[in-house]
Motif scaffolding. Structure first.
Motif, PDB file in Angstrom:
ATOM      1  N   ILE A 389       0.799  -1.231   0.000  1.00  0.00           N
ATOM      2  CA  ILE A 389       0.000   0.000   0.000  1.00  0.00           C
ATOM      3  C   ILE A 389       0.825   1.271   0.000  1.00  0.00           C
ATOM      4  N   THR A 390       2.143   1.130  -0.022  1.00  0.00           N
ATOM      5  CA  THR A 390       2.970   2.329  -0.126  1.00  0.00           C
ATOM      6  C   THR A 390       2.718   2.915  -1.513  1.00  0.00           C
ATOM      7  N   LYS A 391       2.247   4.131  -1.574  1.00  0.00           N
ATOM      8  CA  LYS A 391       1.906   4.839  -2.817  1.00  0.00           C
ATOM      9  C   LYS A 391       0.846   4.104  -3.658  1.00  0.00           C
ATOM     10  N   TRP A 392      -0.008   3.356  -3.029  1.00  0.00           N
ATOM     11  CA  TRP A 392      -1.049   2.611  -3.740  1.00  0.00           C
ATOM     12  C   TRP A 392      -2.179   3.551  -4.187  1.00  0.00           C
ATOM     13  N   SER A 393      -2.679   3.348  -5.403  1.00  0.00           N
ATOM     14  CA  SER A 393      -3.894   4.058  -5.815  1.00  0.00           C
ATOM     15  C   SER A 393      -4.570   3.308  -6.965  1.00  0.00           C
ATOM     16  N   VAL A 394      -5.871   3.484  -7.094  1.00  0.00           N
ATOM     17  CA  VAL A 394      -6.607   2.911  -8.232  1.00  0.00           C
ATOM     18  C   VAL A 394      -7.672   3.902  -8.695  1.00  0.00           C
ATOM     19  N   LYS A 395      -8.137   3.689  -9.919  1.00  0.00           N
ATOM     20  CA  LYS A 395      -9.188   4.538 -10.475  1.00  0.00           C
ATOM     21  C   LYS A 395     -10.146   3.630 -11.248  1.00  0.00           C
ATOM     22  N   HIS A 396     -11.443   3.745 -10.977  1.00  0.00           N
ATOM     23  CA  HIS A 396     -12.428   2.946 -11.705  1.00  0.00           C
ATOM     24  C   HIS A 396     -13.545   3.845 -12.227  1.00  0.00           C
ATOM     25  N   HIS A 397     -14.113   3.447 -13.354  1.00  0.00           N
ATOM     26  CA  HIS A 397     -15.241   4.199 -13.909  1.00  0.00           C
ATOM     27  C   HIS A 397     -16.496   3.364 -13.795  1.00  0.00           C
ATOM     28  N   ILE A 440     -16.642   8.427 -11.431  1.00  0.00           N
ATOM     29  CA  ILE A 440     -15.238   8.007 -11.307  1.00  0.00           C
ATOM     30  C   ILE A 440     -14.907   7.850  -9.828  1.00  0.00           C
ATOM     31  N   LEU A 441     -14.337   6.694  -9.525  1.00  0.00           N
ATOM     32  CA  LEU A 441     -13.979   6.425  -8.142  1.00  0.00           C
ATOM     33  C   LEU A 441     -12.469   6.280  -8.079  1.00  0.00           C
ATOM     34  N   GLU A 442     -11.849   7.180  -7.333  1.00  0.00           N
ATOM     35  CA  GLU A 442     -10.395   7.092  -7.174  1.00  0.00           C
ATOM     36  C   GLU A 442     -10.096   6.782  -5.721  1.00  0.00           C
ATOM     37  N   ILE A 454     -12.234   9.263  -3.522  1.00  0.00           N
ATOM     38  CA  ILE A 454     -12.877  10.449  -4.087  1.00  0.00           C
ATOM     39  C   ILE A 454     -13.820   9.967  -5.178  1.00  0.00           C
ATOM     40  N   ALA A 455     -15.103  10.296  -5.022  1.00  0.00           N
ATOM     41  CA  ALA A 455     -16.080   9.944  -6.047  1.00  0.00           C
ATOM     42  C   ALA A 455     -16.412  11.225  -6.795  1.00  0.00           C
ATOM     43  N   SER A 456     -16.324  11.164  -8.117  1.00  0.00           N
ATOM     44  CA  SER A 456     -16.647  12.363  -8.884  1.00  0.00           C
ATOM     45  C   SER A 456     -17.481  11.975 -10.101  1.00  0.00           C
ATOM     46  N   SER A 457     -18.133  12.945 -10.668  1.00  0.00           N
ATOM     47  CA  SER A 457     -18.948  12.684 -11.849  1.00  0.00           C
ATOM     48  C   SER A 457     -18.274  13.335 -13.050  1.00  0.00           C
TER      49      SER A 457
END
Ligand SMILES: Nc1ncnc2c1ncn2[C@@H]1O[C@H](COP(=O)(O)OP(=O)(O)OP(=O)(O)O)[C@@H](O)[C@H]1O
Ligand SMILES: [Mg+2]
Length: 487
Positions: A389-397, A440-442, A454-457
């Motif tokens: 999880i060091t510097k972990w990130s994901v992005k899904h649509h 978009i869910l980051e 962060i959830a954004s449209s």
């Protein structure tokens, strides 16, 4: 370049004392440096500010000149405990916040490093109490930043103490750490297997040495008041007199470690004049009995939460100044006998563990999963177990499949999450364009090991973004295979 001398630092930013430990590296060899005072003790976390000039004194100088400076300076002790309170004070025309005072403690530590090794300490691993909430962690970061010190990572105080003793206890699989300092008791049950270190349970309480000192001071005061037949309470004494009594109460408390009596004397204790009082161990032991019991209860509770059972705990590492209270040691010995382990140089343990971590950045891995619950109750995974999880990130649509005016995310994946109402995140959606719209869910894990979403449209400005923070992410630490300072 490999042969250049490099430094790494760890800091135990304590309520009463702060310890900086450094490692100097050259190639594969390294040397440990304890940045203590002249007597090789950690530095008192005290700040004195001149009431007229605003001049600042910290550390041992401020502590030792306490009597002499007491008229002209404002003394701030235990600033770590003040950090999350709305503490501020106007001194010499300047408003001081707790963060600014804490920054002075960090500056003092940096100065000490500079004086000893001519190095500017601009980065360090800092140890913090278990369960220190994200807002308070940010305040610690802010205080350090004001001093020009970047906190490369935090480590919990008991885990740091575990690292410091790693050489001796590497064959123990389950270890409890009992760290009782001036401001907090921090307890942690750790599991350790082949360099994988997992916090099974952590807990603590904000009742420690400072509280005991105050209680003792009040009781000694009451004894004196009774004898002198003067009805003035401790609170009604001047701050200077209270401080004199607190200093002596603390000294008597420490003396009780191996003495059966301690004598307190103050030449000019306000309206009481010259006072002298001898305390005996039984009296002392009775006064602090409830504090000791409470600390043991706190320990037992954390052990119970770990689900391993006390018989399976191989060692109990005793660190922190208040772990030297004789009544505590007697009770714990009666209960846990040979499991108790008192490291050498205990006052440096937490700082040392932090410095070891600074030299040997292993990695944090998740010990739980987190995902989004779909309408059929299955889990769409975001973070998996055992993921670094060091510097972990994901992005899904996500597409919108119905005409609802809200996108609603429900997070799950671990028992505490599934029971928690705060796991809902809703996002208002402009319905008329629902077909093109994407949500978009980051997700990321930040440097404080907080899981952020962060959830954004895709059709909305960022002011419609929704944020969810999960601060109880369970993770473990994996030591690198090449042990370095751990071997
Ligand atoms: N021999 C002793 N017996 C009892 N108490 C002691 C002894 N020596 C030190 N203490 C107490 O230990 C406390 C300081 O311990 P320590 O330096 O571990 O705390 P800290 O790290 O500054 O605080 P914290 O970890 O809570 O932020 C003080 O309250 C001090 O009075
Ligand atoms: Mg401490």
């Amino acid at each position: 370049m490999a042969n250049q001398l490099k430094y790494r630092f760890g800091i135990d930013f304590g309520t009463t004392n702060s310890a900086t430990v450094g490692y100097a590296f050259m190639g594969n060899s390294f040397e440990k440096i304890l940045y203590g005072d002249d007597e090789q003790r950690p530095v008192p976390s005290v700040v004195a500010i001149n009431k007229e000039t605003g001049e600042v004194y910290t550390g041992r100088t401020a502590w030792e000149r306490r009597q002499e400076l007491s008229q002209e300076c404002e003394f701030i002790t235990s600033v770590k405990s003040l950090l999350d309170q709305e503490w501020s004070k106007i001194i010499a025309g300047k408003k001081w916040t707790a963060v600014e005072v804490a920054a002075e403690v960090f500056k003092g530590l940096q100065q000490n490093v500079y004086d000893r090794t001519g190095i500017v300490m601009d980065e360090a691993v800092v140890a913090i109490p278990v369960g220190l909430k994200a807002p308070k962690r940010r305040l610690v970061r802010k205080a350090a930043a004001l001093a020009g010190l970047k906190i490369s990572s935090f480590v919990s105080e008991p885990t740091a103490a575990f690292f410091a003793n790693y050489r001796d206890i590497r064959n123990d699989n389950t270890v409890a750490v009992f760290d009782w300092g001036g401001g907090t008791l921090d307890v942690s049950v750790l599991q350790h297997y082949e360099g994988k270190i997992l916090e099974l349970a952590t807990g603590g309480q904000p009742e420690a040495g400072d509280v005991i000192d105050l209680k003792l001071a009040e009781k000694i005061h009451a004894k004196i008041a009774r004898k002198k037949k003067l009805n003035i309470s401790f609170e009604d004494m001047s701050p200077i007199n209270r401080d004199m009594m607190l200093v002596r109460a603390e000294r008597a408390k420490r003396a009780m470690y191996d003495d059966d009596t301690a004598t307190i004397s103050i030449n000019n204790y306000g309206e009481f004049g010259a006072v002298r009082e001898t305390l005996d161990y039984d009296w002392f032991s009775e006064i602090i009995d409830s504090n000791v019991n409470k600390a043991i209860e706190c320990f037992d509770k954390v052990v119970a939460e770990s689900n391993v059972g006390i018989k399976n705990i191989d060692r109990i590492i005793m660190v922190g100044g208040s772990s030297n209270l004789r009544p505590l040691i007697e009770k714990l010995y009666a209960r846990y006998g040979e499991k108790l382990y008192f490291p050498e140089e205990t006052m440096w343990n937490v700082g040392l563990g932090a410095a070891m971590l600074a030299t040997t950045p292993g990695a944090y891995y998740s010990n739980q999963k987190i995902g989004v619950r779909l309408s059929d109750n299955t889990l769409f995974p975001l973070l998996r177990e055992n993921e670094e999880i060091t510097k972990w990130s994901v992005k899904h649509h996500f597409g919108i499949v119905d005409t609802s005016k809200e996108a609603r995310f429900v997070f799950g994946g671990s028992a505490d999450l599934d029971d928690d109402d705060s796991k809902y995140v809703t996002l208002p959606v402009p319905a008329y364009v629902f077909l093109q719209e994407q949500i978009i869910l980051e997700a990321n894990v930040d440097e404080d090991l907080v899981f952020n979403v962060i959830a954004s449209s895709s059709m909305r400005t960022s002011e419609y973004n929704r944020i969810w923070k999960y601060e109880r992410l369970k993770c473990y630490y994996q030591l690198p295979k090449e042990g370095g300072v751990f071997d």
